[in-house]
Write a protein that holds these residues in place. Structure first.
Motif, PDB file in Angstrom:
ATOM      1  N   THR A 133       0.703  -1.014   0.490  1.00 62.04           N
ATOM      2  CA  THR A 133      -0.039   0.153  -0.078  1.00 62.04           C
ATOM      3  C   THR A 133       0.563   0.772   0.063  1.00 62.04           C
ATOM      4  OG1 THR A 133      -0.612  -0.040   3.045  1.00 62.04           O
ATOM      5  CG2 THR A 133      -1.902  -0.681   1.380  1.00 62.04           C
ATOM      6  N   HIS A 134       2.072   1.075   1.119  1.00 59.86           N
ATOM      7  CA  HIS A 134       2.779   2.454   0.683  1.00 59.86           C
ATOM      8  C   HIS A 134       4.664   1.753   1.018  1.00 59.86           C
ATOM      9  CE1 HIS A 134      -0.980   3.811   3.185  1.00 59.86           C
ATOM     10  NE2 HIS A 134      -0.843   4.456   2.585  1.00 59.86           N
ATOM     11  N   SER A 135       4.282   2.725  -0.699  1.00 57.64           N
ATOM     12  CA  SER A 135       6.243   2.081  -1.002  1.00 57.64           C
ATOM     13  C   SER A 135       7.068   2.549  -0.080  1.00 57.64           C
ATOM     14  CB  SER A 135       5.756   2.041  -2.724  1.00 57.64           C
ATOM     15  OG  SER A 135       7.336   2.156  -3.118  1.00 57.64           O
ATOM     16  N   LEU A 136       7.418   2.930   0.973  1.00 62.03           N
ATOM     17  CA  LEU A 136       8.438   4.085   1.724  1.00 62.03           C
ATOM     18  C   LEU A 136      10.110   3.957   0.923  1.00 62.03           C
ATOM     19  CD1 LEU A 136       7.064   3.506   5.348  1.00 62.03           C
ATOM     20  CD2 LEU A 136       5.841   4.622   3.569  1.00 62.03           C
ATOM     21  N   CYS A 137      10.537   4.973   0.880  1.00 61.84           N
ATOM     22  CA  CYS A 137      12.033   5.015   0.311  1.00 61.84           C
ATOM     23  C   CYS A 137      12.346   5.845   0.791  1.00 61.84           C
ATOM     24  CB  CYS A 137      11.905   4.655  -1.217  1.00 61.84           C
ATOM     25  SG  CYS A 137      10.767   5.902  -2.659  1.00 61.84           S
ATOM     26  N   THR A 138      13.850   5.779   0.564  1.00 64.73           N
ATOM     27  CA  THR A 138      14.441   7.500   0.288  1.00 64.73           C
ATOM     28  C   THR A 138      14.724   8.056  -0.746  1.00 64.73           C
ATOM     29  OG1 THR A 138      16.326   5.842   0.324  1.00 64.73           O
ATOM     30  CG2 THR A 138      15.924   6.324   2.186  1.00 64.73           C
ATOM     31  N   LEU A 139      14.783  10.189   0.143  1.00 58.16           N
ATOM     32  CA  LEU A 139      14.639  10.859  -1.222  1.00 58.16           C
ATOM     33  C   LEU A 139      15.579  10.842  -2.252  1.00 58.16           C
ATOM     34  CD1 LEU A 139      14.689  14.165   1.447  1.00 58.16           C
ATOM     35  CD2 LEU A 139      13.098  13.340   0.324  1.00 58.16           C
ATOM     36  N   PRO A 147       0.717   0.853  -6.093  1.00 59.84           N
ATOM     37  CA  PRO A 147       1.092   1.334  -4.612  1.00 59.84           C
ATOM     38  C   PRO A 147       1.326   2.965  -4.375  1.00 59.84           C
ATOM     39  CG  PRO A 147       2.007  -0.497  -4.778  1.00 59.84           C
ATOM     40  CD  PRO A 147       1.261   0.271  -6.241  1.00 59.84           C
ATOM     41  N   GLN A 148       0.938   4.027  -3.099  1.00 55.42           N
ATOM     42  CA  GLN A 148       2.170   5.107  -3.277  1.00 55.42           C
ATOM     43  C   GLN A 148       3.476   4.811  -3.121  1.00 55.42           C
ATOM     44  OE1 GLN A 148      -0.666   7.571  -0.666  1.00 55.42           O
ATOM     45  NE2 GLN A 148       0.338   9.397  -1.286  1.00 55.42           N
ATOM     46  N   GLN A 149       4.273   5.541  -3.467  1.00 49.93           N
ATOM     47  CA  GLN A 149       5.175   6.157  -3.046  1.00 49.93           C
ATOM     48  C   GLN A 149       5.453   6.829  -2.229  1.00 49.93           C
ATOM     49  OE1 GLN A 149       8.938   5.488  -6.551  1.00 49.93           O
ATOM     50  NE2 GLN A 149       9.445   7.850  -5.463  1.00 49.93           N
ATOM     51  N   ILE A 150       6.121   7.168  -0.829  1.00 51.09           N
ATOM     52  CA  ILE A 150       6.703   8.113  -0.373  1.00 51.09           C
ATOM     53  C   ILE A 150       7.738   8.113   0.608  1.00 51.09           C
ATOM     54  CG2 ILE A 150       6.011   8.655   2.385  1.00 51.09           C
ATOM     55  CD1 ILE A 150       3.691   7.479   1.651  1.00 51.09           C
ATOM     56  N   GLU A 151       8.649   9.205  -0.263  1.00 48.53           N
ATOM     57  CA  GLU A 151       9.669   9.025   0.125  1.00 48.53           C
ATOM     58  C   GLU A 151      10.251  10.066   1.935  1.00 48.53           C
ATOM     59  OE1 GLU A 151       9.164  10.840  -2.062  1.00 48.53           O
ATOM     60  OE2 GLU A 151       8.911  10.014  -4.246  1.00 48.53           O
ATOM     61  N   PHE A 152      11.007   9.697   1.682  1.00 47.67           N
ATOM     62  CA  PHE A 152      12.086  10.187   3.727  1.00 47.67           C
ATOM     63  C   PHE A 152      13.675  10.261   3.129  1.00 47.67           C
ATOM     64  CE2 PHE A 152      14.147   6.298   4.807  1.00 47.67           C
ATOM     65  CZ  PHE A 152      13.370   5.432   4.601  1.00 47.67           C
ATOM     66  N   SER A 153      14.169  11.095   4.043  1.00 42.77           N
ATOM     67  CA  SER A 153      15.181  11.710   4.278  1.00 42.77           C
ATOM     68  C   SER A 153      16.383  10.570   4.642  1.00 42.77           C
ATOM     69  CB  SER A 153      15.842  12.431   5.000  1.00 42.77           C
ATOM     70  OG  SER A 153      15.185  12.802   6.701  1.00 42.77           O
ATOM     71  N   VAL A 198      15.000   9.835  16.449  1.00 45.52           N
ATOM     72  CA  VAL A 198      15.658  10.661  15.180  1.00 45.52           C
ATOM     73  C   VAL A 198      14.495  11.017  14.614  1.00 45.52           C
ATOM     74  CG1 VAL A 198      17.063  10.541  13.124  1.00 45.52           C
ATOM     75  CG2 VAL A 198      18.068   9.752  15.131  1.00 45.52           C
ATOM     76  N   GLY A 199      13.181   9.742  14.373  1.00 46.43           N
ATOM     77  CA  GLY A 199      12.429  10.393  13.912  1.00 46.43           C
ATOM     78  C   GLY A 199      12.355  10.074  12.048  1.00 46.43           C
ATOM     79  N   GLU A 212      17.071  16.104   5.181  1.00 47.32           N
ATOM     80  CA  GLU A 212      18.365  15.911   4.705  1.00 47.32           C
ATOM     81  C   GLU A 212      18.880  16.594   6.757  1.00 47.32           C
ATOM     82  OE1 GLU A 212      19.281  13.267   3.478  1.00 47.32           O
ATOM     83  OE2 GLU A 212      18.537  12.964   1.237  1.00 47.32           O
ATOM     84  N   SER A 213      19.843  15.462   7.276  1.00 43.49           N
ATOM     85  CA  SER A 213      20.679  15.682   8.094  1.00 43.49           C
ATOM     86  C   SER A 213      21.444  14.600   8.698  1.00 43.49           C
ATOM     87  CB  SER A 213      19.356  16.000   9.453  1.00 43.49           C
ATOM     88  OG  SER A 213      19.416  14.490   9.910  1.00 43.49           O
ATOM     89  N   VAL A 214      22.471  15.151   9.475  1.00 49.68           N
ATOM     90  CA  VAL A 214      23.570  14.728   9.456  1.00 49.68           C
ATOM     91  C   VAL A 214      23.401  14.005  11.442  1.00 49.68           C
ATOM     92  CG1 VAL A 214      25.935  13.550  10.323  1.00 49.68           C
ATOM     93  CG2 VAL A 214      24.838  14.731   8.276  1.00 49.68           C
ATOM     94  N   ILE A 215      23.007  13.214  11.655  1.00 49.70           N
ATOM     95  CA  ILE A 215      22.756  13.343  12.969  1.00 49.70           C
ATOM     96  C   ILE A 215      24.281  12.466  13.857  1.00 49.70           C
ATOM     97  CG2 ILE A 215      21.418  11.910  14.667  1.00 49.70           C
ATOM     98  CD1 ILE A 215      19.525  13.265  13.234  1.00 49.70           C
ATOM     99  N   SER A 216      24.178  12.772  14.732  1.00 45.45           N
ATOM    100  CA  SER A 216      25.455  13.288  15.780  1.00 45.45           C
ATOM    101  C   SER A 216      25.867  11.676  16.026  1.00 45.45           C
ATOM    102  CB  SER A 216      26.227  14.718  16.715  1.00 45.45           C
ATOM    103  OG  SER A 216      26.939  14.276  17.305  1.00 45.45           O
TER     104      SER A 216
END
Ligand code: ATP
Ligand code: MG
Length: 556
Positions: free
Chosen positions: A225-231, A253-259, A313-314, A319-323
């Protein structure tokens, strides 16, 4: 309500809407690794998100191997991926699939596109195809083979499959728009000829579908249903949608991007991690300094702490770099609650307690966790000769040094007060032994109530278990090694320190348990069963901040 794996974010908002509007009744996600390397901390985010969201909504998450590049893929990698996902605490149940399971169907959908005049066989060389694709400023140029008839294309595509053409001599391309502002839409290649043995389909195929064509169809076949992938796939979404809109498949399916998750001082790229392995910079994919899941496991990071970290981290599109410190703090917070305390001396210095009887041994009681009584206690042997840390002695100490120096009294953890009388040196002037005296009345405090400021840990010489300790520092000395021309330039030459003469209180090393211990005042350690050198080897999991300041507070 049970605690959610994933805190509310823009993806869970979309899912909530889809369920409310009855677009979907059940959530189906997938984690789609390519079996071309070991998973790393970045993948942990995708795993926790895909499996976590599915669990939060009582849905399911498929494991799908995206195995369309046979030259880089192996069964070893596929095995390791499964082990890592399970270890992180997730399960695909019976839902394990491979893109290669769909090779027949993919071939059929490619023919459908040809029949609709939406795909063609191109004879241009790879260089011509690249050149004619244009770039950001330059529109593409149509291939001279773009207007082949449906019949010719079908016949040529069949011949490609039958092995009648050399590798690389022809490709199948989607016929979309060579003028598109999105380069991914300029007639992307969807099949290439490549004579390569495949880990699942063996030598059945000499043509292989490309990722963009394969991924969306695999999602649709599985009812994702939800195809989660990176940006980085955001620009591929129009192609994802174009393919599904133009074949007869009945699911979209719906592709949704996250960082992506990036952590400072580490590398999150299988290609680069594999270089570290190949060049022998590290002791394999699971070297405790690697940011691979298997490395973190061997290092002793608890899976729950990794999940807590990823959750904190959520999920967003930024885009970010986590310490690295955030990750290490998550590990520390977890271990502070879960690790039993023991005493281990990393760099031993012998102490002889002159007024303690020669052959006497006392079994003293030590609590296993200063804040949590449920950990219980243990018996620790005490005798005339003990080891302490070399740096708990100083010859010319100032008044702020509350540990061992001539004439100063300290408390031995779980034991007596001792006073340092004198140091014995070897010919080179190194301190090799301390002579001390003890106060027999000082267990659990003294009759006169006098306080000492310092508490140190120790191990009885006669009972000490020799161990090897491995201290780890960051593998890279640059916060963003991937940003350098050559990330190998940022390798920290001092990332491993071996202490071959460490000792541990008895009864710990022989326990065959998967436990992380806190060696009080030192750090957290876990036995390394992969690597043994005659002695048990303990890896440093993470250091303790304010290590001994804390213990001193507890005791005074
Ligand atoms: P690598 O560059 O390390 O090879 P990849 O994206 O090519 O990474 P895949 O095996 O294709 O590796 O990844 C499987 C899934 O994990 C993909 O959906 C991908 O988007 C996701 N993923 C990979 N790296 C990260 C990361 N750093 N943060 C979050 N998700 C990631
Ligand atoms: Mg990939």
């Amino acid at each position: 309500m049970a605690e959610r794996n994933v805190t509310e974010n823009f993806i869970t908002n979309i899912i909530d809407e889809d369920l409310a509007s009855e677009k979907h009744h059940k959530v189906v996600t997938r984690f789609p690794p390519e079996p071309n390397g070991y998973l790393h901390i970045g993948h942990a985010k995708s795993i926790c998100l895909n499996f976590g969201v599915a669990a939060d909504y009582q849905g399911i998450c498929h494991l799908r191997f995206d195995d369309t590049n046979p030259e880089k893929e192996s069964k070893e990698y596929a095995e390791s991926i499964q082990q890592d996902i399970r270890w992180l605490g997730f399960d695909w149940l019976q839902n394990k699939f491979h893109a290669s399971d769909y090779f027949d169907q993919l071939y059929g959908y490619a023919k459908q596109l040809i029949e609709k005049s939406l795909a063609y066989v191109d004879d241009q060389t790879p260089e011509e195809i690249r050149e004619n694709r244009g770039d950001f400023n330059r529109p593409g140029i149509n291939s001279p083979f773009r207007d082949r008839s449906v019949e010719d294309n079908l016949q040529l595509f069949r011949a490609m499959r039958a092995g009648e053409f050399a590798d690389g001599s022809k490709v199948l391309r989607a016929k979309i728009d060579m003028q598109s502002g999105n380069i991914n839409m300029r007639d992307p290649v969807i099949y290439r000829i490549k004579r390569m043995h495949h880990i699942n389909t063996g030598d059945q195929w000499c043509i292989y579908p490309m990722y963009d064509f394969t991924h969306c169809i695999s999602d649709a076949i599985e009812g994702i249903t939800h195809s989660l992938c990176t940006l980085e796939f955001e620009d591929h979404r129009p192609l994802y949608d174009w393919v599904l809109d133009n074949i007869d498949i009945g699911c979209h399916p719906q592709q949704i991007e996250f960082s992506r998750l990036n952590v400072s001082f580490t590398i999150t790229s299988k290609r680069r991690l594999s270089k570290l392995v190949e060049e022998g910079i590290v002791d394999g994919w699971n070297d405790p300094r690697m940011s691979t899941i298997s490395g973190l496991r061997r290092r002793g990071y608890p899976p729950a702490a990794i999940r807590e970290f990823v959750k904190a981290v959520g999920v967003s599109k930024k885009e970010s770099v986590i310490s690295m410190t955030v990750l290490e703090d998550a590990i520390r917070n977890n271990l502070n609650k879960t690790a039993p305390r023991v005493m281990g001396v990393l760099r031993p210095l012998k102490v002889v307690i002159e007024n303690y009887p020669e052959d006497k041994v006392e079994m003293l009681t030590g609590s296993n966790h200063p804040q949590d009584e449920s950990f219980g206690s243990r018996k620790i042997p005490f005798s005339r000769e003990i080891y302490v840390e070399q740096d708990d002695y100083q010859e010319n100490a100032n008044r702020k040094f509350f540990r061992l120096t001539e004439g100063r009294e300290v408390r031995l953890r779980h034991a007596y007060y001792i006073t340092c009388q004198r140091a014995i040196k070897d010919d080179a002037g190194n301190v090799v032994e301390l002579r001390c005296t003890y106060d027999p009345e000082s267990r659990g405090g003294t009759a006169d109530g006098r306080k000492v400021k310092g508490t140190i840990h120790w191990v009885s010489v006669a009972h000490a278990e020799p161990i090897e300790v491995r201290l780890y520092d960051r593998l890279f000395n640059h916060p963003n090694p991937a940003s350098l021309d050559n990330f190998m330039d940022a390798i920290n030459p001092d990332s491993l320190e071996i202490l071959p003469n460490a000792v541990l209180e008895p009864g710990i090393a022989e326990k065959d348990e998967d436990v992380v211990y806190q060696f009080e005042r030192n750090a957290y350690f876990k036995r390394d069963k992969t690597h043994e050198t005659g002695k048990p080897v303990f890896n440093q999991v993470v250091t303790m901040r304010d290590s001994w300041a804390k213990i001193e507070q507890e005791n005074n």
